[in-house]
Design a protein around this motif. Structure first.
Motif, mmCIF file in Angstrom:
data_model
loop_
_atom_site.group_PDB
_atom_site.id
_atom_site.type_symbol
_atom_site.label_atom_id
_atom_site.label_comp_id
_atom_site.label_asym_id
_atom_site.label_seq_id
_atom_site.Cartn_x
_atom_site.Cartn_y
_atom_site.Cartn_z
ATOM 1 N N LEU A 1 0.832 -1.210 0.000
ATOM 2 C CA LEU A 1 0.000 0.000 0.000
ATOM 3 C C LEU A 1 0.864 1.255 0.000
ATOM 4 O O LEU A 1 0.551 2.245 -0.685
ATOM 5 C CB LEU A 1 -0.940 -0.011 1.209
ATOM 6 C CG LEU A 1 -1.987 -1.134 1.243
ATOM 7 C CD1 LEU A 1 -2.831 -1.037 2.501
ATOM 8 C CD2 LEU A 1 -2.877 -1.094 0.009
ATOM 9 N N GLY A 2 1.964 1.236 0.766
ATOM 10 C CA GLY A 2 2.861 2.385 0.769
ATOM 11 C C GLY A 2 3.499 2.625 -0.586
ATOM 12 O O GLY A 2 3.611 3.772 -1.047
ATOM 13 N N LEU A 3 3.911 1.561 -1.250
ATOM 14 C CA LEU A 3 4.525 1.699 -2.577
ATOM 15 C C LEU A 3 3.511 2.169 -3.617
ATOM 16 O O LEU A 3 3.841 2.982 -4.494
ATOM 17 C CB LEU A 3 5.131 0.360 -3.001
ATOM 18 C CG LEU A 3 6.372 -0.093 -2.230
ATOM 19 C CD1 LEU A 3 6.767 -1.506 -2.643
ATOM 20 C CD2 LEU A 3 7.534 0.860 -2.438
ATOM 21 N N VAL A 4 2.277 1.669 -3.533
ATOM 22 C CA VAL A 4 1.242 2.115 -4.471
ATOM 23 C C VAL A 4 0.940 3.599 -4.259
ATOM 24 O O VAL A 4 0.729 4.349 -5.223
ATOM 25 C CB VAL A 4 -0.032 1.261 -4.315
ATOM 26 C CG1 VAL A 4 -1.216 1.892 -5.040
ATOM 27 C CG2 VAL A 4 0.222 -0.140 -4.850
ATOM 28 N N TYR A 5 0.942 4.027 -3.000
ATOM 29 C CA TYR A 5 0.746 5.463 -2.745
ATOM 30 C C TYR A 5 1.861 6.274 -3.398
ATOM 31 O O TYR A 5 1.597 7.295 -4.050
ATOM 32 C CB TYR A 5 0.714 5.735 -1.241
ATOM 33 C CG TYR A 5 0.660 7.218 -0.918
ATOM 34 C CD1 TYR A 5 -0.551 7.907 -0.962
ATOM 35 C CD2 TYR A 5 1.821 7.931 -0.618
ATOM 36 C CE1 TYR A 5 -0.597 9.267 -0.698
ATOM 37 C CE2 TYR A 5 1.781 9.284 -0.358
ATOM 38 C CZ TYR A 5 0.567 9.945 -0.403
ATOM 39 O OH TYR A 5 0.523 11.300 -0.154
ATOM 40 N N GLN A 6 3.100 5.827 -3.238
ATOM 41 C CA GLN A 6 4.228 6.551 -3.835
ATOM 42 C C GLN A 6 4.130 6.552 -5.359
ATOM 43 O O GLN A 6 4.394 7.565 -6.005
ATOM 44 C CB GLN A 6 5.548 5.912 -3.391
ATOM 45 C CG GLN A 6 5.887 6.106 -1.920
ATOM 46 C CD GLN A 6 6.139 7.561 -1.575
ATOM 47 O OE1 GLN A 6 6.529 8.372 -2.410
ATOM 48 N NE2 GLN A 6 5.915 7.907 -0.311
ATOM 49 N N ALA A 7 3.746 5.412 -5.945
ATOM 50 C CA ALA A 7 3.621 5.339 -7.402
ATOM 51 C C ALA A 7 2.532 6.279 -7.901
ATOM 52 O O ALA A 7 2.715 7.013 -8.885
ATOM 53 C CB ALA A 7 3.329 3.907 -7.835
ATOM 54 N N GLY A 8 1.365 6.265 -7.242
ATOM 55 C CA GLY A 8 0.293 7.167 -7.640
ATOM 56 C C GLY A 8 0.682 8.624 -7.478
ATOM 57 O O GLY A 8 0.368 9.467 -8.333
ATOM 58 N N ARG A 9 1.365 8.941 -6.400
ATOM 59 C CA ARG A 9 1.806 10.325 -6.172
ATOM 60 C C ARG A 9 2.780 10.774 -7.246
ATOM 61 O O ARG A 9 2.707 11.909 -7.731
ATOM 62 C CB ARG A 9 2.461 10.428 -4.787
ATOM 63 C CG ARG A 9 2.836 11.847 -4.384
ATOM 64 C CD ARG A 9 3.494 11.858 -3.025
ATOM 65 N NE ARG A 9 4.763 11.144 -3.053
ATOM 66 C CZ ARG A 9 5.912 11.680 -3.478
ATOM 67 N NH1 ARG A 9 5.953 12.927 -3.926
ATOM 68 N NH2 ARG A 9 7.022 10.966 -3.469
ATOM 69 N N ARG A 10 3.689 9.892 -7.639
ATOM 70 C CA ARG A 10 4.640 10.247 -8.693
ATOM 71 C C ARG A 10 3.939 10.439 -10.037
ATOM 72 O O ARG A 10 4.338 11.272 -10.851
ATOM 73 C CB ARG A 10 5.713 9.162 -8.833
ATOM 74 C CG ARG A 10 6.596 8.955 -7.613
ATOM 75 C CD ARG A 10 7.441 10.188 -7.309
ATOM 76 N NE ARG A 10 8.226 10.619 -8.452
ATOM 77 C CZ ARG A 10 9.391 10.105 -8.807
ATOM 78 N NH1 ARG A 10 9.913 9.115 -8.092
ATOM 79 N NH2 ARG A 10 10.038 10.571 -9.853
#
Length: 677
Positions: free
Chosen positions: A178-187
């Motif tokens: 979930l943390g990585l998906v948040y970072q990917a979406g934010r980028r």
């Protein structure tokens, strides 16, 4: 400087080419399957250990530089961690920990057991408690990749051997994903996009089911998103350290799930694109050795390509090859049945399916357009387009897989990468919509409307139609107009707010009741049988007994002495010797019995039948389906002399067609319901 001149003057590039050629020769030509088996047995653990350590060492300076754990200043700094923590808890609290897909998950646990005890990547075939010390006596190399069992074996090394360590790993990976998906979406499109991505994944009951299981699906998703983020960093920094981390992540991803080797396609294209734009290869001496790390992947494939049973074609009668284009149409119908099921039986997320399949064609068009104009694309856009190709290749492979029906309880988990792609497609397309003109949005909205109508037409079991077609068309047009006005409003995130609200409604209206009912878990009774075995072990903690069970590995991985039924029949003399000498405090037999739908009579299924020489006394019994009974019996006597073969089994469900079996089950179940007190 042309490629010949670069090759002539760059020693690193020369070494890279030589190591790549050497890796191909060693992996596919130099060794026979038997030699490859010996190499993997003796060196598989140490290779994956070295690769993981090298990856972490390479990742360390990148993390220290970017410091992703540092919270931004202000009140919003805690919002993302709180979101990830809250959504992770929601995924975990609705499911019980346990082994959900029996063969895969127990085999992975068995491999981790061999890595922990003997530092060999072998699944134990025999294991016994010898005067209080459990000993692995024999083992074999499994076909599944080694990265996940290696990580579980590290937990065994640090905390002691416990089967539950795999649940601890997947729990941590849930929050990491979930943390990585948040970072990917934010980028890709800002903080709101990251929030949307996390919420969409949280609405997927299938993710919750795997988060509390013992499989490698969570690790696979984490490695896909992690490799995507490392690709974004490399596209921006274009330095050797970022490239090496990206390549090592690709190596480990290829050793997580079989199909994930296809994500080396976007990784390779990204590296070549950066080299082309920089007019020189970006290399370090360490990177030159990376091709050799693919040797375990090649050797593993070579071993199991020589075994016809590796593809398990026998499990699905009527198929003679694992992949074929002719399977695509049938699989696609089953995919639609999975993604758009509204009964809660298939652990899907209607909000992901609806938004994702509308966004997916536009995401593909955007990717093609971006790849055609890479010079004008930002690094994040270029990497997203490259990985869209990887997801597309992965999806196409599964579409042509002989056992690629996502509405099958065993196969649903294979849809997780596609679900992830649907989430990312929604994020990408929504980010593009914010930036384009109103007329383009209106045109895309009409296309989406047409796509949704076509999709509804293709559905084998379409959702309940609450309104007439004309009213649905009118409602869709109104929603498009409202969406256009919202995007043009001063609040730039009105579109994101609408999508987040829609996701929340989908979660509470569909996903949450689905997870509460657990219908998708009930139809895979083999997993519930394994949970029942674990109940028996918990009730008999002494573990000084022997169990005869076709699924003996499930007991061995829990440190209980066990042997398969066929082994017991083949070596009846050994069972008799140990029985007479009281080597074990008790002897138990696990059996599955078929219920005759007409008479209610019970008959032991063929694979569980020990024959008349073994006298059994029922001990525990539970019914997991209307037409099967699971039983644990105590062995009380063994007839001496030659083995009397088991009598032929009575006609059972196995000889019926799927339609006949379902008809018999339904008829019996209806009678059972009528006769309830």
């Amino acid at each position: 400087m042309n490629i010949i001149e670069i090759l002539r003057h760059d020693r690193r590039l020369q070494v890279l080419i030589l190591t790549a050629v050497l890796a191909v020769v060693l992996g596919f030509v130099a060794f026979t399957p038997d030699q490859a088996l010996g190499l993997m047995t003796s060196g598989g653990y140490w290779t994956i250990l070295g690769t993981t350590a090298w990856f972490l060492w390479t990742l360390r300076p990148l993390l220290l530089e970017s410091r992703p754990w540092t919270l931004p200043k202000g009140g919003d700094g805690w919002a993302a961690p709180a979101l990830v923590a809250g959504c992770g808890v929601l995924l975990l609290v609705h499911e019980a920990y346990g082994f959900k897909i029996l063969m895969d998950e127990i085999m992975l646990l068995g491999t981790s057991m061999g890595m922990h005890f003997d530092k060999h990547p072998l699944v134990p075939v025999r294991g016994h408690d010898l005067q209080g010390a459990f000993q692995l006596i024999d083992g074999r190399l499994d076909k599944r990749p080694l990265f996940q069992p290696f990580l579980v074996s590290i937990l065994h090394d640090l905390t002691g051997y416990r089967p539950e360590n795999v649940f601890a790993l997947n729990t941590g990976l849930t929050f990491g994903l979930l943390g990585l998906v948040y970072q990917a979406g934010r980028r890709m499109a800002g903080r709101a996009a990251g929030v949307l991505g996390v919420l969409l994944l949280t609405s997927l009951p299938l993710l919750a089911q795997n988060a509390t299981g013992g499989g490698f699906e969570l690790l696979n998703l984490v490695m896909i998103v992690g490799t995507l983020l490392l690709g974004m960093r490399f596209a921006e920094k274009r330095d050797a350290a970022s490239q090496q981390a990206l390549l090592l992540s690709g190596v480990l991803l290829a050793q997580t799930r079989y199909e994930s080797i296809l994500f080396l396609l976007p990784v390779g294209l990204l590296v070549l694109w950066v080299w082309w734009t920089e007019r020189k290869p970006v290399l370090s001496w360490g990177t030159c050795l990376v091709p050799l790390l693919f040797l375990p992947v090649a050797l593993h494939q070579k071993i199991f390509a020589a075994r016809e049973s590796s593809w398990e074609l026998a499990s699905q009668p009527g198929f003679d090859k694992p992949f074929a284009l002719q399977y695509a149409s049938d699989n696609f119908a089953h995919w639609l049945n999975f993604f758009f099921d509204n009964t809660g039986e298939h652990s899907n997320s209607l909000v992901i399916s609806t938004l994702g399949f509308i966004a997916l064609p536009f995401c593909l068009l955007w990717a093609v357009k971006t790849l055609g104009r890479l010079r004008q694309a930002t690094p994040v856009q270029a990497v997203s387009a490259f990985f869209t190709l990887g997801f597309a290749a992965h999806t196409l492979l599964l579409l042509c897989y002989f056992w690629g029906r996502f509405d099958d309880p065993v196969i649903r988990r294979l849809s997780l990468p596609l679900n992830l792609w649907l989430v990312l497609a929604v994020v990408i397309v929504a980010g593009v919509l914010v930036e384009i003109s109103r007329w383009k949005r209106l045109f895309l909205g009409l296309l989406a409307l047409a796509a949704a109508g076509l999709l509804a037409y293709l559905l084998p079991t379409p959702p309940v139609r609450l309104f007439t077609l004309p009213f649905n068309l009118w409602l869709a047009l109104v929603l498009m107009v409202v969406a256009n006005v919202a995007i043009d409003s001063p609040r730039w995130n009105s579109l994101w707010l609408g999508l987040i609200t829609l996701t929340g409604i989908g979660y509470f209206a569909y996903s949450l009741p689905t997870m509460a009912r657990h219908d998708y878990s009930m139809d895979y009774y083999v997993g519930r049988e394994m949970a029942w075995r674990r109940e028996f072990m918990a009730a008999h903690p002494e573990k000084d007994y022997l169990v005869i069970d076709p699924e003996a590995l499930g007991w061995i991985t829990h440190l209980v002495s066990a042997t398969p039924v066929q082994q017991a029949l083949a070596r009846k003399d050994l069972i008799l010797f140990n029985f007479q000498n009281r080597t074990f405090s008790a002897f138990y037999v696990f059996q599955r019995l078929t219920v005759d739908a007409a008479t209610g009579a019970l008959s032991v299924q063929k694979d569980y039948d020990l024959g008349p020489d073994f006298q059994l006394e029922p001990y525990w019994e539970r019914r997991f389906t209307p037409l099967t009974v699971s039983r644990i019996s105590r062995l009380v006597a063994i007839k001496g002399g030659e083995l009397t073969p088991p009598s032929p089994a009575a006609p059972s469900l196995e000889k019926m067609s799927a339609a006949e079996r379902e008809k018999a089950r339904q008829a019996f179940f209806e009678q059972l319901i009528k006769r309830l007190p």
